[in-house]
Design an enzyme around this catalytic site. Structure first.
Site, short mmCIF file in Angstrom:
data_model
loop_
_atom_site.label_atom_id
_atom_site.label_comp_id
_atom_site.label_asym_id
_atom_site.label_seq_id
_atom_site.Cartn_x
_atom_site.Cartn_y
_atom_site.Cartn_z
N GLY A 6 0.79 -1.22 0.00
CA GLY A 6 0.00 0.00 0.00
C GLY A 6 0.82 1.27 0.00
O GLY A 6 1.54 1.54 0.94
N THR A 7 0.72 2.02 -1.06
CA THR A 7 1.31 3.35 -1.22
C THR A 7 1.32 3.67 -2.70
O THR A 7 1.00 2.82 -3.53
CB THR A 7 2.76 3.43 -0.67
OG1 THR A 7 3.13 4.78 -0.50
CG2 THR A 7 3.74 2.77 -1.59
N THR A 8 1.72 4.88 -3.05
CA THR A 8 1.97 5.22 -4.45
C THR A 8 3.20 6.12 -4.50
O THR A 8 3.28 7.12 -3.79
CB THR A 8 0.79 5.98 -5.09
OG1 THR A 8 -0.41 5.21 -4.94
CG2 THR A 8 1.04 6.21 -6.57
N ASP A 23 2.92 9.61 -1.88
CA ASP A 23 1.85 9.97 -0.94
C ASP A 23 2.41 9.87 0.48
O ASP A 23 3.60 9.59 0.66
CB ASP A 23 0.63 9.07 -1.13
CG ASP A 23 0.87 7.68 -0.57
OD1 ASP A 23 1.92 7.08 -0.88
OD2 ASP A 23 0.02 7.17 0.19
N LYS A 39 8.27 8.83 2.87
CA LYS A 39 8.60 7.83 1.85
C LYS A 39 9.58 8.37 0.82
O LYS A 39 9.90 7.69 -0.14
CB LYS A 39 7.33 7.37 1.14
CG LYS A 39 6.24 6.86 2.08
CD LYS A 39 4.98 6.52 1.33
CE LYS A 39 3.85 6.18 2.30
NZ LYS A 39 2.59 5.84 1.57
#
EC number: 3.4.25.1
Length: 224
Positions: A6-8, A23, A39
């Site tokens: 989960g993330t972009t 994000d 991140k």
């Protein structure tokens, strides 16, 4: 190895510069564990990286790579080239393939001799040099669609920033594991610039105002 945690995160090359964006949401299953997750990291004066996947594994890689970049500079008196940095990380990841680091990495950098450089790495050490753009994380399929539609190798840095932000915004609207704001960095021959939240808000406000202006113009044309 397919790891879409989960993330972009996105990275792209434009006008002799690299743009990285992520994000800020960290998820634990269906729980939003952190709304201000970091991140995007500066590794060296001319190199930055994004992380997606296991937080502990990713942070260990950041610490290791930052230390190696400092050692390189102490030994040679020069900044580590982006290709050397990415190759070093590829070798580290491959050497741990039996118990892999569960993370996907994007490395962006500027080589004073060769220009802008962009690399993507998988958990087993597979490394690709990207000539246009790349994305990682659970929101990457959505981000790729926006990048494919809007990318131009000759676009300006300003246009590249807007494209990266639009790719992230689209992913955050559709992917439940991405959200809670944007981190942004631009890497040029001047070095790594990581944008403050206020600067990003200013860019977003400008994009909203421009979009509203276009919508108003379309409405006027239709009414005629």
């Amino acid at each position: 190895m397919d790891v879409m945690k989960g993330t972009t995160t996105v990275g792209l090359i434009c006008d002799d510069a690299v743009i990285l964006a992520t994000d800020k949401r960290a998820s634990l299953g269906n729980l939003v564990a952190d709304k201000e997750a970091k991140k995007l990291y500066k590794i060296d004066d001319y190199i930055a990286m994004t992380i997606a996947g296991s937080v502990g594994d990713a942070q260990a890689i950041v610490r290791l790579l930052t230390a190696e970049a400092k050692l390189y500079k102490m030994r040679t008196g020069r900044n580590i080239p982006p290709l050397a940095c990415a190759t070093l990380l590829s070798n580290i990841l491959h050497s741990s393939r039996v118990f892999p680091f569960l993370t996907q990495i994007i490395i962006g950098g500027y080589d004073l001799l060769e220009g802008a450089k962009l690399f993507s790495l998988d958990p087993l050490g597979g490394m690709n040099e990207e000539k246009t753009f790349t994305a990682t994380g659970s929101g990457s399929p959505i981000a790729y669609g926006v990048l494919e539609a809007g990318y131009d190798r000759e676009m300006s840095v300003e246009e590249g920033i807007k494209l990266a932000i639009n790719a992230l915004k689209s992913a955050m609207e559709r992917d439940t594991f991405s959200g809670n704001g944007i981190s942004l960095a631009v890497i040029t021959k001047e070095g790594v610039k990581i944008f403050e939240d206020e600067e990003i808000e200013k860019i977003l406000d400008g994009m909203k105002a421009k979009s509203k202006k276009k919508t108003t113009k379309r409405g006027r044309r239709k009414s005629k």
